[in-house]
Design an enzyme around this catalytic site. Sequence first.
Site, PDB file in Angstrom:
ATOM      1  N   GLU A  38       0.942  -0.763   0.148  1.00 39.96           N
ATOM      2  CA  GLU A  38       0.253   0.099  -0.240  1.00 39.96           C
ATOM      3  C   GLU A  38       0.522   0.730   0.007  1.00 39.96           C
ATOM      4  OE1 GLU A  38      -2.706   0.352   3.263  1.00 39.96           O
ATOM      5  OE2 GLU A  38      -3.870   2.298   2.734  1.00 39.96           O
ATOM      6  N   ARG A 264       5.093 -12.870   9.383  1.00 35.41           N
ATOM      7  CA  ARG A 264       5.822 -11.293   9.587  1.00 35.41           C
ATOM      8  C   ARG A 264       7.379 -11.405   9.630  1.00 35.41           C
ATOM      9  NH1 ARG A 264       1.988  -7.311   9.326  1.00 35.41           N
ATOM     10  NH2 ARG A 264       3.500  -5.889   9.956  1.00 35.41           N
ATOM     11  N   LYS A 274       4.219   0.409   9.754  1.00 35.11           N
ATOM     12  CA  LYS A 274       4.349   1.750   9.292  1.00 35.11           C
ATOM     13  C   LYS A 274       3.532   2.778   9.739  1.00 35.11           C
ATOM     14  CE  LYS A 274       3.128  -0.364   4.707  1.00 35.11           C
ATOM     15  NZ  LYS A 274       2.696   0.218   3.318  1.00 35.11           N
TER      16      LYS A 274
HETATM   17  P1  ATP Z   1       0.886  -1.860   7.938  1.00 33.47           P
HETATM   18  O1  ATP Z   1       2.493  -1.904   8.697  1.00 33.47           O
HETATM   19  O2  ATP Z   1       0.921  -1.177   7.781  1.00 33.47           O
HETATM   20  O3  ATP Z   1       0.655  -3.734   8.591  1.00 33.47           O
HETATM   21  P2  ATP Z   1       1.629  -3.604   5.609  1.00 33.47           P
HETATM   22  O4  ATP Z   1       3.301  -3.617   6.288  1.00 33.47           O
HETATM   23  O5  ATP Z   1       0.517  -4.622   5.555  1.00 33.47           O
HETATM   24  O6  ATP Z   1       1.051  -2.321   7.097  1.00 33.47           O
HETATM   25  P3  ATP Z   1       1.385  -3.285   3.192  1.00 33.47           P
HETATM   26  O7  ATP Z   1       1.670  -2.461   1.999  1.00 33.47           O
HETATM   27  O8  ATP Z   1       0.260  -4.030   2.770  1.00 33.47           O
HETATM   28  O9  ATP Z   1       1.718  -2.479   4.313  1.00 33.47           O
HETATM   29  O10 ATP Z   1       2.383  -4.751   2.491  1.00 33.47           O
HETATM   30  C1  ATP Z   1       2.814  -4.802   1.494  1.00 33.47           C
HETATM   31  C2  ATP Z   1       3.201  -6.758   1.437  1.00 33.47           C
HETATM   32  O11 ATP Z   1       4.613  -6.773   2.923  1.00 33.47           O
HETATM   33  C3  ATP Z   1       2.292  -7.252   2.171  1.00 33.47           C
HETATM   34  O12 ATP Z   1       1.808  -8.598   1.372  1.00 33.47           O
HETATM   35  C4  ATP Z   1       2.728  -7.773   3.697  1.00 33.47           C
HETATM   36  O13 ATP Z   1       2.092  -9.106   3.567  1.00 33.47           O
HETATM   37  C5  ATP Z   1       4.274  -7.905   3.423  1.00 33.47           C
HETATM   38  N1  ATP Z   1       4.082  -7.184   4.617  1.00 33.47           N
HETATM   39  C6  ATP Z   1       4.010  -6.078   5.887  1.00 33.47           C
HETATM   40  N2  ATP Z   1       5.240  -6.227   7.010  1.00 33.47           N
HETATM   41  C7  ATP Z   1       5.516  -7.644   7.059  1.00 33.47           C
HETATM   42  C8  ATP Z   1       6.937  -8.010   7.631  1.00 33.47           C
HETATM   43  N3  ATP Z   1       7.419  -7.433   8.249  1.00 33.47           N
HETATM   44  N4  ATP Z   1       6.602  -9.661   7.305  1.00 33.47           N
HETATM   45  C9  ATP Z   1       7.009 -10.046   6.267  1.00 33.47           C
HETATM   46  N5  ATP Z   1       5.948  -9.512   5.113  1.00 33.47           N
HETATM   47  C10 ATP Z   1       5.350  -8.057   5.373  1.00 33.47           C
END
Ligand code: ATP
Length: 568
Positions: A38, A264, A274
């Site tokens: 996003e 994650r 984020k």
């Molecule tokens: P927020 O931090 O608000 O939860 P987000 O990190 O999910 O947002 P996105 O831009 O939706 O933000 O993430 C893009 C992709 O990266 C998604 O498929 C998400 O699952 C993956 N992603 C985000 N954070 C992690 C993480 N810590 N470890 C692994 N994958 C991640």
Amino acid sequence: MADETADRAAGRDFIRDIVQADLDAGRQSAIVTRFPPEPNGFLHMGHAKSICLNFGVAEEFGGRCHLRMDDTNPTKEEQAYIDAIKRDVEWLGFTWGAHYYHASDYFEQLYDWAVHLIKAGKAYVDDQSQAEMRHSRGTLTEPGTNSPFRERPIAESLDLFQRMRAREFPNGTRVLRAKIDMASGNINLRDPVLYRILHAEHPRTGTAWCIYPSYDYAHGQSDAIEGVTHSLCTLEFEDHRPLYDWFLENLPVPSRPRQYEFARLNVTHTVLSKRVLTELVRGGHVVGWDDPRMPTLAGMRRRGVPPEAIRDFVKRVGVAKANSIVDYGMFEFSVREILNKSAQRRMAVLKPLKLVIENYPEGKVEEMVAANHPEDPAAGSRMVPFSREIYIERDDFMEHPPKKFFRLSPGKEVRLRYAYFVTCKEVVKDARGEIVELRCTYDPETRGGNTPPDGRKVQATLHWVSAAQAVEGEVRLYEHLFTRPDPDATNFADEINPNSLEVVANAKLEPAIAADNGNSPVQFERLGYFHLDQDSKPGKPVLNRTVGLRDTWAKVSGTKTPAGGTKR
Ligand code: ATP
Ligand code: MG
């Protein structure tokens, strides 16, 4: 556990096993994955894990990976973030080729499919207020209750939905919901919202729309439109999978993707959220998204972390089904592994103490040969000027040394790397008793730092910089952004490490450092790995310490020198 370790070493994990099995069984002939950020912030280490997994799987199985901006919430998204995301994915080493998409590319199709659901009696417009909806949703232990609008005629929902699109209603007055099951044990299936009214300008579609699809509604259908075969996401979406499947089963989609969830990435002493990172930037706690203390790809790049190190780290962490938290030291290990091979060696003095060699001719300058890399002769050598007055590290001298202090002290002899053996003869102090200068002698028979004919040995080798030729630079030393290993994300401002940045204003650098091509990492002997910062000005380099030579954080109690260097 042992299996997982072996899997990691072999580059295997449960996701790759699933993909392999699908190919073997002929369920898929070509693998398509996607990375769907996003654009509401910069990418961080956690995203790197997802990028490496999605692009990595596609590469390994001869498929392709799409980059898709998940741009369904115009109030939070910006073009600047889109640009940063593309730059960072490429920097990390991946390409999407022609496969760059936006969820907003599909707004028209998604709208048509919403109409399809309404016509099939599977979606309805709800006029309840947000508070009413929240209330009637139930809880984890109690079922929800049906909306009074749930059974409104299909024609009425159709009409209202069209008028929602036609800008007839203000924000928050109506939503479109799927008609699934208000009593479901899975809250995600209790008539989830598909569309909300949001009169906001979108970075790509401008004011064409005032209703926007929810993540859940947009995501799986976007996957299906693009022919994604394996939609890999993090564990918090596990409970959303039944909904992901419900949409695909109830819509005339062109393909049938499958969602799989993995853990994650969490890392100690930092935050990978984020929301928190945005607040760190907005609140001025850091200089920006690319602050070298930030766990963002832009921050790590500016700090000097090579993309290979991030890929190596992610590979070591592996892909698992259970959440865990990884020690930051593991990341630093990967950074050192890569930099140790690639960084040329240089000498710099962070906390200078002048050393005058009394028996060395005044005005004489010798060029000493210094190897650029001890393990890589191909890296060649450079010339380092040496003269009567040099700087050494203040911490490399002690007037009254304890027993195990092997470096310089009165009467003691040490080696100056690549130069000569010197012996301290006298300590010069100012009126306040501060040591301002050391008077020494040198042994001309030790030129190059070599053992003299009498075979005399010394116990320490010090780095140094010739005073007259030294280039002054600013050096920025970093520690963890958060003091505690598991910072409290709700109270993060109180948990920021007050010592996360230490600025050394006037470090003495050997001339080659200033002449270096800005993008190459360097190792300052005994101090760590450094990288030129974008704040550098002609004649005034600014260097970030990417990482120390070994983990000093764990041993912070007493063994760490103020300059952050290692003691030996
Ligand atoms: P927020 O931090 O608000 O939860 P987000 O990190 O999910 O947002 P996105 O831009 O939706 O933000 O993430 C893009 C992709 O990266 C998604 O498929 C998400 O699952 C993956 N992603 C985000 N954070 C992690 C993480 N810590 N470890 C692994 N994958 C991640
Ligand atoms: Mg997300």
